[in-house]
Scaffold this active site. Structure first.
Site, PDB file in Angstrom:
ATOM      1  N   HIS A 172      -2.979  -4.565   3.153  1.00 24.08           N
ATOM      2  CA  HIS A 172      -3.923  -3.927   4.098  1.00 24.08           C
ATOM      3  C   HIS A 172      -3.345  -3.681   5.493  1.00 24.08           C
ATOM      4  O   HIS A 172      -3.713  -2.682   6.120  1.00 24.08           O
ATOM      5  CB  HIS A 172      -5.229  -4.715   4.245  1.00 24.08           C
ATOM      6  CG  HIS A 172      -6.184  -4.159   5.252  1.00 24.08           C
ATOM      7  ND1 HIS A 172      -6.898  -3.005   5.051  1.00 24.08           N
ATOM      8  CD2 HIS A 172      -6.548  -4.591   6.485  1.00 24.08           C
ATOM      9  CE1 HIS A 172      -7.661  -2.766   6.114  1.00 24.08           C
ATOM     10  NE2 HIS A 172      -7.454  -3.704   6.995  1.00 24.08           N
TER      11      HIS A 172
ATOM     12  N   HIS B  32      -0.224  -3.062   6.274  1.00 17.14           N
ATOM     13  CA  HIS B  32       0.873  -2.094   6.143  1.00 17.14           C
ATOM     14  C   HIS B  32       2.147  -2.545   6.873  1.00 17.14           C
ATOM     15  O   HIS B  32       3.058  -1.725   7.059  1.00 17.14           O
ATOM     16  CB  HIS B  32       0.450  -0.695   6.627  1.00 17.14           C
ATOM     17  CG  HIS B  32      -0.579  -0.036   5.752  1.00 17.14           C
ATOM     18  ND1 HIS B  32      -0.691   1.327   5.648  1.00 17.14           N
ATOM     19  CD2 HIS B  32      -1.540  -0.540   4.941  1.00 17.14           C
ATOM     20  CE1 HIS B  32      -1.696   1.629   4.827  1.00 17.14           C
ATOM     21  NE2 HIS B  32      -2.216   0.501   4.388  1.00 17.14           N
TER      22      HIS B  32
ATOM     23  N   ASN C 295     -10.401  -1.556   0.800  1.00 17.86           N
ATOM     24  CA  ASN C 295     -11.508  -0.873   1.470  1.00 17.86           C
ATOM     25  C   ASN C 295     -11.409   0.647   1.445  1.00 17.86           C
ATOM     26  O   ASN C 295     -12.425   1.340   1.485  1.00 17.86           O
ATOM     27  CB  ASN C 295     -11.624  -1.342   2.921  1.00 17.86           C
ATOM     28  CG  ASN C 295     -10.327  -1.209   3.690  1.00 17.86           C
ATOM     29  OD1 ASN C 295      -9.257  -1.603   3.204  1.00 17.86           O
ATOM     30  ND2 ASN C 295     -10.386  -0.655   4.875  1.00 17.86           N
ATOM     31  N   HIS C 296     -10.188   1.205   1.372  1.00 23.31           N
ATOM     32  CA  HIS C 296     -10.053   2.669   1.385  1.00 23.31           C
ATOM     33  C   HIS C 296     -10.216   3.310   0.008  1.00 23.31           C
ATOM     34  O   HIS C 296     -10.152   4.536  -0.096  1.00 23.31           O
ATOM     35  CB  HIS C 296      -8.702   3.072   1.984  1.00 23.31           C
ATOM     36  CG  HIS C 296      -8.692   3.024   3.477  1.00 23.31           C
ATOM     37  ND1 HIS C 296      -9.433   3.876   4.255  1.00 23.31           N
ATOM     38  CD2 HIS C 296      -8.056   2.194   4.345  1.00 23.31           C
ATOM     39  CE1 HIS C 296      -9.241   3.593   5.529  1.00 23.31           C
ATOM     40  NE2 HIS C 296      -8.417   2.578   5.620  1.00 23.31           N
TER      41      HIS C 296
ATOM     42  N   ASP D 116       0.824  -1.215   0.000  1.00 21.82           N
ATOM     43  CA  ASP D 116       0.000   0.000   0.000  1.00 21.82           C
ATOM     44  C   ASP D 116       0.866   1.277   0.000  1.00 21.82           C
ATOM     45  O   ASP D 116       1.631   1.526   0.933  1.00 21.82           O
ATOM     46  CB  ASP D 116      -0.923   0.044   1.229  1.00 21.82           C
ATOM     47  CG  ASP D 116      -1.815  -1.194   1.366  1.00 21.82           C
ATOM     48  OD1 ASP D 116      -1.371  -2.292   0.983  1.00 21.82           O
ATOM     49  OD2 ASP D 116      -2.929  -1.069   1.877  1.00 21.82           O
TER      50      ASP D 116
ATOM     51  N   GLU E 174      -4.730   1.956  -2.440  1.00 21.75           N
ATOM     52  CA  GLU E 174      -5.948   2.418  -1.747  1.00 21.75           C
ATOM     53  C   GLU E 174      -5.712   3.651  -0.887  1.00 21.75           C
ATOM     54  O   GLU E 174      -6.645   4.385  -0.584  1.00 21.75           O
ATOM     55  CB  GLU E 174      -6.555   1.287  -0.902  1.00 21.75           C
ATOM     56  CG  GLU E 174      -5.666   0.817   0.231  1.00 21.75           C
ATOM     57  CD  GLU E 174      -6.445   0.170   1.383  1.00 21.75           C
ATOM     58  OE1 GLU E 174      -7.663   0.068   1.314  1.00 21.75           O
ATOM     59  OE2 GLU E 174      -5.794  -0.228   2.364  1.00 21.75           O
ATOM     60  N   ASN E 175      -4.447   3.884  -0.465  1.00 19.00           N
ATOM     61  CA  ASN E 175      -4.152   5.029   0.410  1.00 19.00           C
ATOM     62  C   ASN E 175      -3.296   6.085  -0.273  1.00 19.00           C
ATOM     63  O   ASN E 175      -2.673   6.927   0.391  1.00 19.00           O
ATOM     64  CB  ASN E 175      -3.404   4.557   1.660  1.00 19.00           C
ATOM     65  CG  ASN E 175      -4.055   3.390   2.361  1.00 19.00           C
ATOM     66  OD1 ASN E 175      -3.581   2.261   2.274  1.00 19.00           O
ATOM     67  ND2 ASN E 175      -5.144   3.651   3.022  1.00 19.00           N
TER      68      ASN E 175
ATOM     69  N   HIS F 116      -6.547  -8.535  -0.008  1.00 20.35           N
ATOM     70  CA  HIS F 116      -6.515  -7.370   0.868  1.00 20.35           C
ATOM     71  C   HIS F 116      -7.334  -7.702   2.109  1.00 20.35           C
ATOM     72  O   HIS F 116      -8.562  -7.693   2.082  1.00 20.35           O
ATOM     73  CB  HIS F 116      -7.106  -6.184   0.103  1.00 20.35           C
ATOM     74  CG  HIS F 116      -6.916  -4.877   0.783  1.00 20.35           C
ATOM     75  ND1 HIS F 116      -5.740  -4.196   0.738  1.00 20.35           N
ATOM     76  CD2 HIS F 116      -7.737  -4.122   1.552  1.00 20.35           C
ATOM     77  CE1 HIS F 116      -5.834  -3.068   1.415  1.00 20.35           C
ATOM     78  NE2 HIS F 116      -7.051  -3.010   1.936  1.00 20.35           N
TER      79      HIS F 116
HETATM   80 FE   LIG Z   1      -3.896   0.259   3.117  1.00 18.64          FE
HETATM   81 FE   LIG Z   2      -7.094  -1.530   3.496  1.00 15.90          FE
END
Ligand SMILES: [Fe+2]
Ligand SMILES: [Fe+2]
Ligand SMILES: [Fe+2]
Ligand SMILES: [Fe+2]
Ligand SMILES: [Fe+2]
Ligand SMILES: [Fe+2]
Ligand SMILES: [Fe+2]
Ligand SMILES: [Fe+2]
Lengths: 262, 262, 262, 262
Positions: free
Chosen positions: C175, C177, C67-68, C8, C39-40, C150
């Site tokens: 996910h 990290h 999810n983000h 990520d 996602e981030n 994820h």
């Molecule tokens: Fe993430």
């Molecule tokens: Fe995530």
């Protein structure tokens, strides 16, 4: 002494609904003290100062809240400014505001405690240990104590009722926005209901426009939740008849009213 | 047609309570069909064959269940043996049992669907997508359809009510073991209540001895949960008056009875 | 064929870090294809078009997410515009974007699947059932398939690895990290690691300024989370050496680099 | 001083694996003190007295644990009998056992603290507030303090590392059973790793037979989880080289060994 405790007030329609119906209800039931949970009072999320003043104008004497009280940044300092607005007492040390208070109302002292459950919620301090300490201290001051247990799980709320049975006047639940039909006087004399219900839009999901909630359940990606501005509303809570000498509940009845805001 | 739907029956005291009061209630309300959720019927956890037979003997015509139906290993094959006992329809492919059925009862066809929520529960298949498919298929066969939404969160149950409004006869909630006071007929004609409540021990936490539950909340380490064998019980549910031609609900009323098992 | 898959990418510091180190790493390891979870990427929450273009400029060939990805409203339509950016495939029907794709890269077809776990996460569709269908279809087209699972729980990610072992080239987790030290080739020839780690600020909590996160854990009320703009960063991922004829993994090695953005 | 800290020992295969490899590792790394997390030591769930004695015989000096320590009823009183076995310190008052201890080992005092996270776990007392009080007290007695943060979420474990940085010798994570590759010395001199990994069956899901876990993810109804008795195992942990005068970590290295139990 008759205490009216209203369930979570949600948004403008909930506030106006209370403003509309409260005067008549106060007369009808000879209400001495009005309490309400207002964690969702400002468009469904937290509070603002003008919302708080509006609700005080309507004749609500003191306020409890819950997990949504932190939603509006501007509402948080109000917890330190106003003594009559509580946040759950079991947030950790260092959190703004207070979780309990003793009001002097018509020459009577009434203790109010706001506590929050942890099942399916934020893991704050243990509500059972915390409430016990507060009640023991407060009992030196008054026998009349009303507890708002703001929680999701029925098991945790019912357990709190039995835990405090005989020690406080009443334990009322909030947070699920659906009134339960289990109001009763527990064996030790404490009035109890699992949830007061809410004051908000009738054809909604917990006060929020149902279309967005349905979309969330169907797609499972974030949606914007709005509170309807007008239309049919419901106003829910309980009336607790207190035996002042003993601090016990003589009667607890559910209140459900409807109306319309144009 | 009058349908009685009883909330979660919990343990021996819940079963015996139903056995004691059901005959009189059937007469009093001219009940044509009796349904009940029995996920907790065998000492609070799942079912056994003898428990199932006992409940059929009392005059319950069909059964729904929920997340606790898997608790007793011996109960799982019963889901394949008996057509009249359902488990939530949105468990994935390969799981024993069925989630919906159409009964022919007194020459009338009645569809029953059992569906489970996912908020704060096991992430099974999407209940909204699954129930829609079942309802569309079932409507070819009958207009009278009763849905048990077994779920924790009030938001998910209310959303399910609106989602199915106008498509089914009634949507009734189970799982929280506390009856809600929000029974109503939704705008499209579907009867609705967030939770039926339970049939089980009165002075208990969801049917379970309250001492162990309190110990769990105070210490937060595992406790053994027992269901009281005797004493005061409550029996809760709703009566749905069905307009047979349209499949709509004409009336939905809450039932709350108490009694004692010695 | 050598595939680099980066964990990520979190905010500006993560993006710039990748921009700084990627050219040298591509040369050093003879990388043919670069993948990354983004996602981030836009200040820790979702994506924007300029962020996406910046990352494509750096030489990343395709993107997964999680999810983000829904956090920035403006990023959602990009999922339909760009074929090379995926969101988890097990979101329900009706959700924007796609969850898998087959790239033609240097005359080789490479399938990429993005799937999301459900333990402690949103209850989207069953990742095991969904991924199986996609893999079976994709295998008609190419033997080289890379899966980004994820997910939060180690159990779910490891189970996914074994579930797909022998069917796909590699299963890599994202996910949490934090890079895990369990990279290996599973018995059936599939490369596996529980988590790739992240590309973001070194002295942070998952890429976010640690002071606010600590405040959240101490006070348990909402805090604003910012991503540091500059300072030390880390860049983490794995390099998968693919045996093209069989689609199996010959070697999987972890990559951990540090640097500084001024 | 060299301290070996082993990740969660899972079942017989994990115990035997430790017994097999520990003597050689102690010599090789000149280990002075051996610690291990044993919440899963007895067939994956809790402990028994014979299991505890077996592990002491192998040369483990003290033990930490976590949420699974309560799984075997017979193991709970051992927490009061043996001073060298800890359970997380932030369980509430009234729970058996202790959460921290100071050992005198080879004339050196070593403090050990066991603490548990709350994200996605049981809502016990706040680990940050609790650990701070213990550390402040313990520092009067010794500068060498090792903390096992037993938690699910990487954010909570990393936050704990920064929170204690400079105050304790090392913070090591357990519970996810997957070793992370982020071992380092934090800016204040505290050794840190997010998870030690586990000592248990290699081709398993967290030490448990993978077939049952996969069935759980596919069907989502309860399954019986068994721990493989024999076969390939892994043994994971870290070695912390302590600078005794300052109580800081001079070096922290990850240990990963494999072997076979027939
Ligand atoms: Fe993430
Ligand atoms: Fe995530
Ligand atoms: Fe609320
Ligand atoms: Fe709330
Ligand atoms: Fe139940
Ligand atoms: Fe249930
Ligand atoms: Fe463990
Ligand atoms: Fe654990």
């Amino acid at each position: 002494m008759n205490i009216l405790f209203l369930g979570d007030i949600v948004g403008r329609i909930g506030r106006r609904g209370v403003g509309l119906l409260l005067p008549q209800i106060k007369k009808e039931y000879k209400i001495d003290l009005v309490l309400a949970n207002i964690e969702n009072a400002a468009s469904g999320f937290g509070i603002t100062e003008s919302v708080l003043k509006e609700l005080m104008d309507y004749g609500i004497d003191a306020f409890t809240s819950g997990n949504h009280i932190w939603d509006k940044k501007e509402g948080i300092p109000l917890l330190d400014t106003y003594e009559k607005i509580l946040r759950p007492a079991n947030y950790p040390l260092g959190v703004p505001g207070r979780g309990y208070t003793v009001l002097t109302h018509l020459d009577k002292k009434v203790g109010i405690i706001n506590i929050q459950g942890r099942v399916f919620m934020e893991p704050i301090e243990n509500p059972f240990h915390v409430v016990k300490n507060i009640v023991e201290e407060m009992k030196k001051d008054t026998k009349i104590i009303i507890v708002d247990i703001h929680a999701e799980a029925t098991s945790e709320k019912i357990a709190m009722g039995y835990f405090l049975d005989g020690m406080v006047t009443a334990v009322v639940g909030t947070h699920t926005h659906v009134q339960t039909a289990d109001e009763r006087i527990l064996p030790g004399g404490t009035g109890y209901i699992t949830d007061l219900g809410m004051c908000g839009a009738l054809d909604s999901v917990l006060g929020v426009e149902k279309e967005a909630v349905l979309k969330k359940f169907l797609l499972q990606i974030p949606q914007k939740f709005n509170v309807p501005e007008k239309g049919l509303f419901k106003m829910e809570g309980v009336i607790i008849e207190v035996e002042e000498e003993s601090g016990k509940t003589k009667n607890i009845i559910r209140l459900q009213r409807r109306g319309e805001i144009k």
